[in-house]
Write a protein that holds these residues in place. Structure first.
Motif, PDB file in Angstrom:
ATOM      1  N   ASP A  40      53.005  39.775  42.696  1.00  0.00           N
ATOM      2  CA  ASP A  40      52.087  38.627  42.660  1.00  0.00           C
ATOM      3  C   ASP A  40      50.880  38.913  41.775  1.00  0.00           C
ATOM      4  N   GLU A  41      50.315  40.121  41.879  1.00  0.00           N
ATOM      5  CA  GLU A  41      49.160  40.480  41.056  1.00  0.00           C
ATOM      6  C   GLU A  41      49.009  41.993  41.040  1.00  0.00           C
ATOM      7  N   ALA A  42      48.505  42.497  39.889  1.00  0.00           N
ATOM      8  CA  ALA A  42      48.243  43.931  39.770  1.00  0.00           C
ATOM      9  C   ALA A  42      47.027  44.149  38.887  1.00  0.00           C
ATOM     10  N   LYS A  43      46.255  45.194  39.203  1.00  0.00           N
ATOM     11  CA  LYS A  43      45.093  45.562  38.401  1.00  0.00           C
ATOM     12  C   LYS A  43      45.020  47.073  38.302  1.00  0.00           C
ATOM     13  N   MET A  44      44.458  47.519  37.193  1.00  0.00           N
ATOM     14  CA  MET A  44      44.232  48.953  37.005  1.00  0.00           C
ATOM     15  C   MET A  44      42.825  49.162  36.484  1.00  0.00           C
ATOM     16  N   TYR A  45      42.106  50.160  37.023  1.00  0.00           N
ATOM     17  CA  TYR A  45      40.764  50.505  36.579  1.00  0.00           C
ATOM     18  C   TYR A  45      40.742  51.977  36.200  1.00  0.00           C
ATOM     19  N   ASP A  46      40.369  52.236  34.965  1.00  0.00           N
ATOM     20  CA  ASP A  46      40.255  53.609  34.490  1.00  0.00           C
ATOM     21  C   ASP A  46      38.965  54.203  35.033  1.00  0.00           C
ATOM     22  N   TYR A  47      39.084  55.025  36.034  1.00  0.00           N
ATOM     23  CA  TYR A  47      37.979  55.735  36.688  1.00  0.00           C
ATOM     24  C   TYR A  47      37.057  54.774  37.433  1.00  0.00           C
ATOM     25  N   GLU A  48      37.234  54.681  38.744  1.00  0.00           N
ATOM     26  CA  GLU A  48      36.452  53.772  39.580  1.00  0.00           C
ATOM     27  C   GLU A  48      36.221  54.409  40.943  1.00  0.00           C
ATOM     28  N   LYS A  49      35.125  53.986  41.591  1.00  0.00           N
ATOM     29  CA  LYS A  49      34.873  54.369  42.975  1.00  0.00           C
ATOM     30  C   LYS A  49      35.622  53.412  43.892  1.00  0.00           C
ATOM     31  N   TYR A  50      36.170  53.937  44.989  1.00  0.00           N
ATOM     32  CA  TYR A  50      36.895  53.083  45.931  1.00  0.00           C
ATOM     33  C   TYR A  50      36.743  53.675  47.322  1.00  0.00           C
ATOM     34  N   THR A  51      36.614  52.794  48.329  1.00  0.00           N
ATOM     35  CA  THR A  51      36.538  53.246  49.717  1.00  0.00           C
ATOM     36  C   THR A  51      37.739  52.706  50.481  1.00  0.00           C
ATOM     37  N   PHE A  52      38.536  53.607  50.998  1.00  0.00           N
ATOM     38  CA  PHE A  52      39.720  53.265  51.789  1.00  0.00           C
ATOM     39  C   PHE A  52      39.347  53.166  53.269  1.00  0.00           C
ATOM     40  N   PRO A  53      39.818  52.164  53.985  1.00  0.00           N
ATOM     41  CA  PRO A  53      39.623  52.156  55.431  1.00  0.00           C
ATOM     42  C   PRO A  53      40.547  53.164  56.119  1.00  0.00           C
ATOM     43  N   VAL A  54      39.997  53.927  57.052  1.00  0.00           N
ATOM     44  CA  VAL A  54      40.810  54.873  57.827  1.00  0.00           C
ATOM     45  C   VAL A  54      40.580  54.623  59.318  1.00  0.00           C
ATOM     46  N   SER A  55      40.452  53.337  59.660  1.00  0.00           N
ATOM     47  CA  SER A  55      40.329  52.914  61.052  1.00  0.00           C
ATOM     48  C   SER A  55      40.656  51.432  61.091  1.00  0.00           C
ATOM     49  N   ILE A  56      40.828  50.890  62.296  1.00  0.00           N
ATOM     50  CA  ILE A  56      40.944  49.445  62.396  1.00  0.00           C
ATOM     51  C   ILE A  56      39.551  48.833  62.238  1.00  0.00           C
ATOM     52  N   ALA A  57      39.505  47.531  62.048  1.00  0.00           N
ATOM     53  CA  ALA A  57      38.239  46.864  61.748  1.00  0.00           C
ATOM     54  C   ALA A  57      37.405  46.654  62.998  1.00  0.00           C
ATOM     55  N   ASP A  58      36.094  46.843  62.854  1.00  0.00           N
ATOM     56  CA  ASP A  58      35.139  46.458  63.895  1.00  0.00           C
ATOM     57  C   ASP A  58      34.620  45.072  63.514  1.00  0.00           C
ATOM     58  N   VAL A  59      35.178  44.029  64.143  1.00  0.00           N
ATOM     59  CA  VAL A  59      34.824  42.658  63.780  1.00  0.00           C
ATOM     60  C   VAL A  59      33.644  42.136  64.592  1.00  0.00           C
ATOM     61  N   SER A  60      33.032  42.992  65.391  1.00  0.00           N
ATOM     62  CA  SER A  60      31.826  42.568  66.107  1.00  0.00           C
ATOM     63  C   SER A  60      30.637  42.490  65.161  1.00  0.00           C
ATOM     64  N   LYS A  61      30.793  43.051  63.967  1.00  0.00           N
ATOM     65  CA  LYS A  61      29.737  43.009  62.960  1.00  0.00           C
ATOM     66  C   LYS A  61      30.175  42.108  61.811  1.00  0.00           C
ATOM     67  N   ASP A  62      29.198  41.537  61.123  1.00  0.00           N
ATOM     68  CA  ASP A  62      29.477  40.677  59.987  1.00  0.00           C
ATOM     69  C   ASP A  62      28.723  41.194  58.772  1.00  0.00           C
ATOM     70  N   PRO A  63      29.430  41.733  57.762  1.00  0.00           N
ATOM     71  CA  PRO A  63      30.885  41.802  57.661  1.00  0.00           C
ATOM     72  C   PRO A  63      31.463  42.902  58.541  1.00  0.00           C
ATOM     73  N   ALA A  64      32.774  42.838  58.717  1.00  0.00           N
ATOM     74  CA  ALA A  64      33.461  43.838  59.531  1.00  0.00           C
ATOM     75  C   ALA A  64      33.279  45.225  58.925  1.00  0.00           C
ATOM     76  N   THR A  65      33.274  46.237  59.773  1.00  0.00           N
ATOM     77  CA  THR A  65      33.065  47.608  59.300  1.00  0.00           C
ATOM     78  C   THR A  65      34.278  48.465  59.613  1.00  0.00           C
ATOM     79  N   PHE A  66      34.398  49.581  58.884  1.00  0.00           N
ATOM     80  CA  PHE A  66      35.485  50.535  59.049  1.00  0.00           C
ATOM     81  C   PHE A  66      34.930  51.948  58.920  1.00  0.00           C
ATOM     82  N   THR A  67      35.698  52.911  59.383  1.00  0.00           N
ATOM     83  CA  THR A  67      35.504  54.279  58.946  1.00  0.00           C
ATOM     84  C   THR A  67      36.133  54.386  57.567  1.00  0.00           C
ATOM     85  N   HIS A  68      35.404  54.951  56.598  1.00  0.00           N
ATOM     86  CA  HIS A  68      35.850  54.918  55.222  1.00  0.00           C
ATOM     87  C   HIS A  68      36.143  56.304  54.660  1.00  0.00           C
TER      88      HIS A  68
END
Length: 489
Positions: A40-68
């Protein structure tokens, strides 16, 4: 977009292949599409910062938060859709492929373990290439893992979600690597530096770029202009203590460049390295959240943009303002770097400070009359005084000749002769000095040219009506002047 399915597991030798694509309809070399899937869609970035979620979402906060998990490197994002299969089967096949390549799991969840529907939707959207999984959050599965390779650490994350009879696959792969710098080089001769020679450019490129700072490799010019002796305002970053923009006068070039498939981070770091190597001092800079709110950094970009509008190139912002002192005057370089989708926009301003060159147009009675008729006044820069003195210097004669001729040809013309100074020193003293200088001009016209005293009236306003800034030599020179203002009686 329909496409041919490739084998699910690519050869492990591809693990260290160059992370460059000819186009982005392709799969990542490590993990091809699930059989029958549409890309459907693809993108590539040559050298970028990225934060992966390593937990389920805490939706009690807006915006939702994760362990990153924060990573930096070459970034690939894909979204596939596949019909008539369960999210479970797709998930199990991808995880089996990851295990064959010895990826170590960091976090995973399946079905109810991914939380409520809202939590599952937030989790999927956090890695979605479009920023939203829309309806594909049902029967969710999420998995993230990492692997060391000769090139560096590789992290892969997948979110699988279903809607009706289709499954959506959100895939993110990041290949960590050291930052490649040295892609931009400041011209050594222009900057008064002993930096390495500039990489060869075509004649057309050289003609369009500023001679001092050639473009980032592969960049295209969206817009540019070059002006001999212009006044420009250059803003400070929102995090700077100083809030008043610099107002500078000199030779100006402005460029907007666009660059495909690279991150704002990599472009910024290369410009920063180039200017550092050339001996520039950074007087203002900001990175990402340091640049303020979206409105604030959008406004900074607009102030640099040649069109006055940075358009969509304001995301993931970086700002840099550098200065270098040369024997010919200060050089200022301002760069606003922002992204839109897979494209980076660079707003570049270079100002070579210099005094306004005068004497290019001869002052005569006709030109003075035209300006007075048009504006009710004329600014005179051809009457000279020593610093702090009020005596008219002999080299002012040609200008005084023109003013006397103007008055002779127009016997009904009455004038205020108004003295102006820059803002150096005490304000009250400058007002007094400007009045004394205006008196001297009147005295010279009366004594040497027999102009009637009642036609001229001297006044001094010191620094209180500037024609330019007082922060540069060129601006101060504009402010040191005499004005002839038409009197009605």
């Amino acid at each position: 977009m329909s496409r041919r399915a490739l084998p699910l597991l690519a050869l492990s030798a591809m693990l260290i292949s160059p992370s460059l694509y000819a186009d982005y309809d392709q799969d990542h070399p490590l993990f091809a599409a699930y059989p029958g899937a549409d890309l459907d869609e693809a993108k590539m970035y040559d050298y970028e910062k990225y934060t992966f979620p390593v937990s389920i979402a805490d939706v009690s906060k807006d915006p939702a938060t994760f362990t990153h998990l924060a990573m930096t490197g070459d970034l690939y994002l894909h979204n596939y859709e596949v019909e008539n299969v369960s999210s479970l089967k797709v998930y199990e096949n991808y995880i089996a492929a990851a295990k064959q390549l010895n990826f170590k799991p960091l976090f995973s969840c399946a079905l109810e373990a991914c939380g409520s529907e809202d939590q599952a939707e937030e989790l999927g959207s956090s890695i979605a290439v479009k920023g939203d999984v829309y309806n594909h959050y049902r029967n969710p599965y999420y998995w993230i893992g990492e692997k060391e390779s000769p090139k560096g650490k590789i992290v892969v994350a997948w979110f699988f979600g279903a809607y009706n009879d289709s499954v959506s696959i959100q895939q993110v792969i990041l290949e960590s690597e050291p930052l490649e710098t040295g892609l931009i080089k400041v011209d050594a001769a222009y900057a008064g530096s002993t930096a390495e020679p500039v990489a060869p450019l075509s004649a057309d490129d050289k003609a369009e770029d500023n001679a001092m700072l050639p473009r980032y490799p592969g960049a295209r010019i969206y817009n540019h202009k070059r002006i001999d002796t212009e006044t420009v305002k250059i803003p400070f970053a929102i995090n700077a203590t100083e809030k008043t923009p610099l107002q500078l006068t000199g030779d100006l070039t402005k460029h907007t460049y666009t660059i495909e498939n690279v991150s704002t981070l990599k472009v910024y770091e290369n410009y920063k390295a180039a200017l550092t190597n050339a001996g520039f001092n950074f007087i203002s800079q900001c990175e990402l959240e340091q640049c303020g709110t979206e409105k604030q950094y959008n406004d900074v970009g607009d102030q640099l943009a040649l069109s006055g509008d940075v358009y969509n190139w304001y995301r993931n912002p970086y700002y840099l303002l550098g200065k270098k002192s040369l024997p010919t005057g200060n050089v200022y370089i301002a760069l606003f770097i922002g992204a839109y989708e897979s494209q980076v926009g660079v707003q570049q301003v270079i100002l070579q400070e210099k005094a306004v060159q005068t004497g290019l147009v001869n002052i005569n009675a006709d030109s003075l009359k035209q300006q007075i008729d048009a504006d009710g006044k004329v600014l005179i820069y051809g009457i000279y005084f020593d610093t702090g003195k009020a005596e008219v210097k002999p080299e002012s004669k040609s200008t005084l000749d023109a003013i006397a001729e103007l008055l002779k040809r127009n016997p009904d013309l009455l004038l205020y002769v108004v003295g102006h100074t820059d803002d150096t020193g005490d304000g009250a003293a400058n007002v007094s000095l400007s009045k004394q200088r205006a008196d001297s001009v009147v005295a010279a016209l009366v004594k040497d040219y027999q102009v009637a005293t009642n036609r001229l009236q001297a006044q001094g306003v010191g620094p209180y009506a500037p024609a330019g800034n007082n922060t540069s030599d060129a601006g101060k020179q504009k402010n040191r002047r005499v004005e002839l203002v038409k009197r009605l009686r």
